[in-house]
Scaffold this active site. Structure first.
Site, PDB file in Angstrom:
ATOM      1  N   HIS A 118     -23.737  59.741 -17.594  1.00  0.00           N
ATOM      2  CA  HIS A 118     -22.166  59.945 -16.762  1.00  0.00           C
ATOM      3  C   HIS A 118     -21.311  59.200 -17.028  1.00  0.00           C
ATOM      4  O   HIS A 118     -21.514  57.941 -17.526  1.00  0.00           O
ATOM      5  CB  HIS A 118     -22.905  59.721 -15.204  1.00  0.00           C
ATOM      6  CG  HIS A 118     -24.044  60.514 -14.637  1.00  0.00           C
ATOM      7  ND1 HIS A 118     -25.285  59.759 -14.599  1.00  0.00           N
ATOM      8  CD2 HIS A 118     -24.081  61.530 -14.405  1.00  0.00           C
ATOM      9  CE1 HIS A 118     -26.138  60.643 -14.264  1.00  0.00           C
ATOM     10  NE2 HIS A 118     -25.763  61.989 -14.014  1.00  0.00           N
TER      11      HIS A 118
ATOM     12  N   ASP B 293     -23.496  55.127 -17.219  1.00  0.00           N
ATOM     13  CA  ASP B 293     -24.942  55.129 -17.782  1.00  0.00           C
ATOM     14  C   ASP B 293     -25.196  56.182 -18.926  1.00  0.00           C
ATOM     15  O   ASP B 293     -24.164  56.725 -19.146  1.00  0.00           O
ATOM     16  CB  ASP B 293     -25.798  55.309 -16.534  1.00  0.00           C
ATOM     17  CG  ASP B 293     -25.867  56.687 -15.844  1.00  0.00           C
ATOM     18  OD1 ASP B 293     -25.301  57.848 -16.600  1.00  0.00           O
ATOM     19  OD2 ASP B 293     -26.232  57.062 -14.949  1.00  0.00           O
TER      20      ASP B 293
ATOM     21  N   SER C 230     -25.602  65.973 -10.716  1.00  0.00           N
ATOM     22  CA  SER C 230     -25.402  64.478 -10.451  1.00  0.00           C
ATOM     23  C   SER C 230     -23.950  64.235 -10.834  1.00  0.00           C
ATOM     24  O   SER C 230     -23.199  63.128 -10.493  1.00  0.00           O
ATOM     25  CB  SER C 230     -26.331  63.774 -11.475  1.00  0.00           C
ATOM     26  OG  SER C 230     -26.154  64.174 -12.687  1.00  0.00           O
TER      27      SER C 230
END
Length: 424
Positions: free
Chosen positions: A401, A398, A108
């Site tokens: 990240h 978040d 991610s």
């Protein structure tokens, strides 16, 4: 690249007065299908002129036309130089890129939307993700804006970001600049991706093979080989294996120590690099693990009520990174033509987290989205209560990240440590 280009011109004797008052004779001839000819001087100061040679469609360059009637009057040495410059290098020079293409694999941290159409909880194609990105639209990036990989691509001269391979943008001429295969919640351990129904590194490699076939259909086998070998391949993986699998999976943490599990990941990494090499990749950068114990979600889940980084998790990351460096050195000794660089993301991110004021940040413990303690993916949504209004003050967007503001700093560090990947 410029230096090697000048040396090539000088080696075949087509340059005069390079760096002096004379412009010198021309060294490379570019030919469009309609017969128009563009010439690039060997003089360093004049090479940049090709970037603005607007009458040439760079996707229609045909080296065969060097032997056409239009060029019969040009000195043979000039034709020889043009034939020696690989298509990928020439194309990237025309477009102002330092490399012809970029290929991204991993999780991610570098996923730009490959999970968007998967039946998985791990995706980011909805608000508030992307609120500070182009057109304020979510793309599948786990960030408020640009990822570090986007910023690195821009720094290399790309005017478009490498598209997600599973998106509609990954076709036609866009394939020439490379693509992004990364999938959130994937890792070196294939079972991690299976657990979340995402694309494992093994599947990403299969997608890469499929991409090569598509590229060959567009540019031919020789040009594809040149684009692949001169393009940069970047890998960011391993974090999900620990945070989203090992630490929360009793089947793993009761069977393997962290040291044993990292050994399994390193073997997978070794195999992945070998497979990339066999497929033609020669310039590869791989990121280390970040300070896992400093991520907001990790502190919430494993910090036992503390607001400090979890030392145990950071120590596991450091141990893995040491093994990654050692194995990478061994791979470079085994494959003499391989440029393999380990890109340290641990140190710069740890510095930002431990010295936020010096880097322009006001909040480290909490992320911007929601409470900032645990939200990520579907838990970080437009209904999340408490989402900040100015993400640039936060290190994390978040709970897993970084924000675009943090990514800018990370991108600078990664670009500097990987500078050897763009050298001839």
């Amino acid at each position: 690249m410029f230096a090697s280009f000048l040396c090539l011109c000088k080696a075949v004797g087509v340059c005069d007065g390079v760096g002096g008052g004379q412009h010198g004779r021309m060294g490379v001839v570019l030919v469009a299908k309609d017969g128009r000819v563009g010439r690039v001087s060997c003089n360093f100061l004049l090479i940049k002129l090709v970037y603005d040679f607007s009458v040439l469609n760079v996707y229609e360059i045909s080296f065969e036309q060097l032997h056409s009637q239009a060029l019969l009057n040009y000195p043979p040495k000039m034709k020889f130089v043009a034939l020696l410059i690989p298509f990928a290098i020439l194309l990237s020079m025309v477009k102002g890129q330092l490399v012809p293409a970029m290929f991204i694999f991993g999780d991610s941290i570098v996923d730009v939307g490959n999970n968007n159409d998967l039946v998985t909880l791990v995706k980011a194609n909805f608000p508030p993700y992307g609120r500070d990105f182009a057109h304020h639209e979510p793309t599948g990036r786990f960030c408020n804006g640009k990822l570090a990989i986007d910023i690195i691509a821009e720094g290399l001269g790309f005017t478009d970001h490498q598209p997600a391979y599973m998106s509609d943008k990954a076709n036609g001429e866009m394939l020439l600049i490379g693509v992004n295969f990364a999938s959130a919640a994937s890792g070196y351990y294939n079972a991690t991706a299976i657990l979340y129904n995402t694309f494992s590194l093994s599947q990403q490699l299969e997608n890469y093979k499929d991409y090569k076939n598509k590229l060959t259909a567009i540019t031919g086998k020789s040009n594809t080989s040149s684009i692949i070998s001169n393009g940069i391949h970047l890998i960011s993986s391993g974090s999900s294996d620990f945070l989203q699998n090992y630490y929360i999976n009793p089947l793993l943490f009761t069977s393997y120590t962290p040291n044993m599990f990292s050994d399994i990941l390193i073997e997978s990494y070794d195999n992945f690099i070998q497979n990339l090499y066999e497929l033609g990749a020669r310039r590869i950068g791989v990121t280390t693990l970040p300070p896992l114990g400093c991520l907001p979600a990790a502190i919430t889940a494993f910090g036992h009520g503390s607001n400090q980084c979890v030392a145990r998790l950071n120590n596991n990351a450091i141990s893995f990174n040491n093994k990654l460096n050692h194995r990478s050195q061994r791979l470079k000794r085994r494959f003499s033509k391989l440029k393999l660089v380990v890109l340290d993301i641990y140190s710069p991110l740890y510095t930002i987290i431990t010295k936020p004021d010096e880097n322009g940040f006001a909040e480290v413990r909490r992320a911007c989205c929601g409470t900032g303690l645990l939200e990520t993916s579907i838990l970080c949504n437009q209904h999340s209560i408490g989402t900040c209004s100015n993400a640039s003050q936060y290190v994390f967007w978040d709970s897993f990240h970084p924000t675009e503001a943090a990514n800018k700093i990370l991108a600078t560090n990664l670009s500097n440590s990987g500078s050897s990947l763009i050298q001839p």
